[in-house]
Design an enzyme around this catalytic site. Structure first.
Site, short mmCIF file in Angstrom:
data_model
loop_
_atom_site.label_atom_id
_atom_site.label_comp_id
_atom_site.label_asym_id
_atom_site.label_seq_id
_atom_site.Cartn_x
_atom_site.Cartn_y
_atom_site.Cartn_z
N CYS A 166 -7.25 -0.95 9.09
CA CYS A 166 -6.91 -1.74 7.90
C CYS A 166 -6.35 -0.74 6.88
O CYS A 166 -5.42 -0.02 7.20
CB CYS A 166 -8.12 -2.52 7.39
SG CYS A 166 -9.63 -1.55 7.23
N SER A 167 -6.93 -0.67 5.71
CA SER A 167 -6.49 0.35 4.75
C SER A 167 -7.28 1.64 4.94
O SER A 167 -6.73 2.68 5.30
CB SER A 167 -6.65 -0.17 3.32
OG SER A 167 -5.77 -1.26 3.07
N ASP A 168 -8.60 1.56 4.69
CA ASP A 168 -9.44 2.75 4.81
C ASP A 168 -10.15 2.84 6.16
O ASP A 168 -10.66 3.90 6.52
CB ASP A 168 -10.47 2.79 3.69
CG ASP A 168 -9.81 2.83 2.31
OD1 ASP A 168 -8.80 3.56 2.18
OD2 ASP A 168 -10.27 2.14 1.39
N LYS A 214 -19.45 1.69 4.01
CA LYS A 214 -20.12 2.11 2.78
C LYS A 214 -21.22 1.11 2.39
O LYS A 214 -21.08 0.33 1.44
CB LYS A 214 -19.11 2.28 1.66
CG LYS A 214 -18.02 3.29 1.99
CD LYS A 214 -17.33 3.83 0.76
CE LYS A 214 -16.58 2.76 0.00
NZ LYS A 214 -15.87 3.31 -1.16
N ASP A 234 -14.07 -1.29 6.53
CA ASP A 234 -14.51 -2.66 6.22
C ASP A 234 -14.01 -3.64 7.28
O ASP A 234 -14.78 -4.09 8.13
CB ASP A 234 -14.02 -3.07 4.83
CG ASP A 234 -14.76 -2.35 3.71
OD1 ASP A 234 -15.99 -2.24 3.80
OD2 ASP A 234 -14.10 -1.87 2.77
N LYS A 266 0.74 3.16 -3.10
CA LYS A 266 -0.45 3.98 -3.33
C LYS A 266 -0.53 5.15 -2.36
O LYS A 266 -1.55 5.82 -2.28
CB LYS A 266 -1.71 3.12 -3.20
CG LYS A 266 -1.74 1.91 -4.11
CD LYS A 266 -2.98 1.06 -3.83
CE LYS A 266 -3.00 -0.20 -4.66
NZ LYS A 266 -4.17 -1.05 -4.35
N ASN A 278 0.81 -1.21 0.00
CA ASN A 278 0.00 0.00 0.00
C ASN A 278 0.85 1.27 0.00
O ASN A 278 0.33 2.35 -0.29
CB ASN A 278 -0.94 0.01 1.21
CG ASN A 278 -2.33 -0.52 0.86
OD1 ASN A 278 -3.20 0.22 0.41
ND2 ASN A 278 -2.51 -1.80 1.07
#
Length: 617
Positions: free
Chosen positions: A379-381, A421, A384, A295, A292
């Site tokens: 986690c990443s965002d 989301k 989730d 990114k 990651n």
């Protein structure tokens, strides 16, 4: 003639025949009536429709069901394919979803609209004032140690976060702004839970934006370490006699310990003035976290975060989970039953993914309860895998979240308020056609809760039917609870006031969802068995009974206002709900020759069938 009771606000658009069945499409559902049974499927629960073998329509649902419709001619099959394809297309605007028309009817059938809205459509005060009530319940010291920041008023800092954020009292809003510039989507570390006994907290956030350049942020490092210091200043009430309460599992197999890293190296809280080593739990694998950085993301470096330990859990991303669920759905829908069922189930990796999620939650709960250590999860965002771990850990730690009231607060707080989301993941967001955003993340978490319910059947106030109904209405769009991608978006469209809340159906007073085995008052911390061999396929969801609902058992949830004398809905009320899918498999275990005088939604009958199943096995 329309073959079913039409909801007010529901308009039938197409009516026809499919071999021996009558088929109809309304603005809310697909209805198929056979000679002695019916099938109802909300349109928003349908993921895709395709033509198979020229005369057969193959309808794939988001909750794993697959429906096959046979037609007498190819032309007829194609006509219904086009109709269904148009019917399940993404809405052009939120108001196209049936939840808005349904709410309008709920208000229209009562003279006093405001009173009707409060009675039928809104959740209880425990949901409406959840933040303030939770602060009091968990004993946060808001005078000397913690403070509620208003930096996100009107969602000006982060649109996917709640407006009120809990942080250490000495952290200024200016510092929070600097931290937001360093965290993905500005999702800064904030506290969401406090263990009353030892004061250890759980916090959540998104990944730091390290990138290949190895950026650092002094305010972010200060905030993370301050969370651990605040726990030492607000230590909580120790167990009487200093004996830690470890919540044994009543003789069941010991939970996994091989993934605990150096967690067990700590020896508990030494004294109130010494901060415990903070555990940073990254839901990703180390490889994925490092990847990651390309990114612009990354993970914390222990060298820059003093008194912190970073552990990677290796949970799969939404793309792997989506593929796993599709494989599971394909295996469960095979006709006839596959001879290689066990190997086919293993190849889906669904139970393996559940096992990893449970292990992550156990790691968090063990750090908090047994070691008195604060935990930061991301986690990443952070919308989730993070809510999966945090919400599951809170269920393990706190018996309040195992009640119907507490579970509602948990879903609202950790899933809705913190920006999972739902619109994208459930596939009902307007003007979005990217299938790669769809993933049954919330369904997977409900499955994990179901696994806990199986292992601890006496420690949950709600039953399996409660979870199954929640699965159905996550996708049905009959209620507005799960519409939109963030609290900001729901407030912008005024969804709270324009739709009904699913909690008005799944309220604590509804005995259909009450677990008769529940033993209130238990303070036990749950330590589940996380091995794949201890997990079960959720048959009530993934393997519902092959026979459709009996005639007259409409799979709709109807509101009736107090004193309503509607002839259409006579005999129904909020406490007498139609049968849910969770009952189908349980009923099939009973002797079909014995007469049953009670309704299929009777929870006593549900438990009776469970006893029969256990006896047969």
């Amino acid at each position: 003639q329309v073959p079913f009771t039409v909801l007010q606000g529901e308009g039938v658009e197409y009516l026809g025949h499919a071999n021996d069945a009558v088929i109809a499409i309304s603005n809310y559902r697909l209805h198929i009536k056979f000679k002695d049974s019916v099938i109802n499927v909300p349109l928003r629960m349908m993921e895709s429709v395709e033509c198979r073998d020229m005369f057969q329509l193959h309808i794939v649902c988001k909750d794993s069901k697959v429906i096959r419709c046979h037609f007498s001619t190819f032309k007829q099959c194609q006509e219904w394919l086009k109709r269904l394809t148009r019917a399940i297309a993404r809405p052009a605007k939120p108001e196209d979803l049936f939840a808005f028309a349904y709410h309008a009817w709920c208000l229209g059938v009562c003279v006093d609209e405001e009173d009707q809205h409060a009675h039928l459509c809104r959740p209880g005060d425990h949901v409406r004032y959840r933040f303030e009530m939770e602060l009091v319940r968990m004993g946060f010291d808001l005078q000397n140690v913690w403070r509620v920041s208003d930096i996100n008023n009107n969602y000006k800092l982060c649109s996917s976060y709640p407006q009120k954020l809990l942080v250490p009292v000495w952290i200024t809003d200016k510092e929070l702004e600097n931290v937001a510039s360093f965290r993905s989507w500005k999702r800064i570390p904030v506290v969401v839970y406090r263990h009353v006994r030892n004061g250890a907290v759980i916090a959540r956030c998104s990944q730091p934006e390290i990138s290949w350049w190895g950026w650092r942020n002094a305010d972010d490092e200060y905030l993370v370490t301050s969370i651990a210091k605040a726990c030492a200043l607000n230590p909580g009430v120790k167990a009487s006699g200093g004996v830690p309460h470890n919540g044994s599992s009543d003789g069941s197999e010991a939970c996994d310990t091989d993934f605990d890293s150096s967690l067990t190296a700590c020896s508990g809280v030494e004294n109130a003035g010494t901060p415990q080593k903070l555990l940073i739990l990254d839901a990703r694998s180390y490889t994925a976290a490092v990847a990651n950085r390309a990114k612009g993301g990354g993970c914390e470096c222990e060298e820059y975060y003093p008194n912190c330990e970073v552990v990677f859990m290796g949970m799969a991303n939404i793309h792997s989970i989506r593929n796993s669920f599709q494989y599971l759905r394909a295996v469960c829908s095979q006709v006839p039953d596959p001879s290689n069922w066990l190997s086919a189930l293993e190849s889906t990796k669904w139970l393996q993914h559940l096992s990893v999620m449970l292990k992550a939650a156990v790691l968090v709960s063990s750090a908090v309860d047994r070691e008195g250590r604060p935990v930061l999860v991301h986690c990443s965002d952070g919308w989730d895998r993070t809510p999966q771990i945090v919400a599951l850990a809170k269920i393990l730690l706190d018996p309040y979240y195992r009640t119907m009231e507490g579970f509602q607060v948990l879903v609202e707080s950790d899933w809705l308020d913190f920006g999972h989301k739902f619109g994208d993941r459930c596939g009902h967001q307007e003007k979005v056609e990217d299938q790669n955003e769809q993933c049954p993340v919330f369904l997977q978490w409900l499955d994990a809760v179901h696994q806990l319910l199986k292992q601890f059947p006496c420690l949950f106030e709600f039953n399996e039917a409660f979870l199954v109904k929640l699965v159905q209405h996550t996708y049905s769009c009959l209620y507005g609870t799960f519409l939109g991608n963030s609290p900001c978006e729901r407030e912008m469209h005024n969804i709270y006031k324009r739709t009904c809340s699913v909690w008005s159906l799944l309220r604590a007073g509804n005995k259909n969802f009450h677990n008769l085995l529940y033993m209130p008052g238990s303070e036990q911390v749950l330590h589940p068995v996380c091995h794949v061999r201890a997990l079960h396929v959720w048959t009530a969801v993934y393997l519902p009974a092959s026979s459709p609902h009996p005639l007259g058992q409409d799979d709709m949830d109807i509101y009736l206002p107090p004193g309503s004398q509607s002839q259409e809905f006579s005999g129904r009320c909020l406490d007498r709900l139609p049968k849910t899918r969770s009952m189908d498999d349980l009923l099939s275990a009973c002797d079909s020759s014995s007469p049953l005088t009670r309704t299929s939604s009777d929870p006593n009958l549900n438990n009776h069938c469970q006893e029969v199943r256990v006896g047969l096995e």
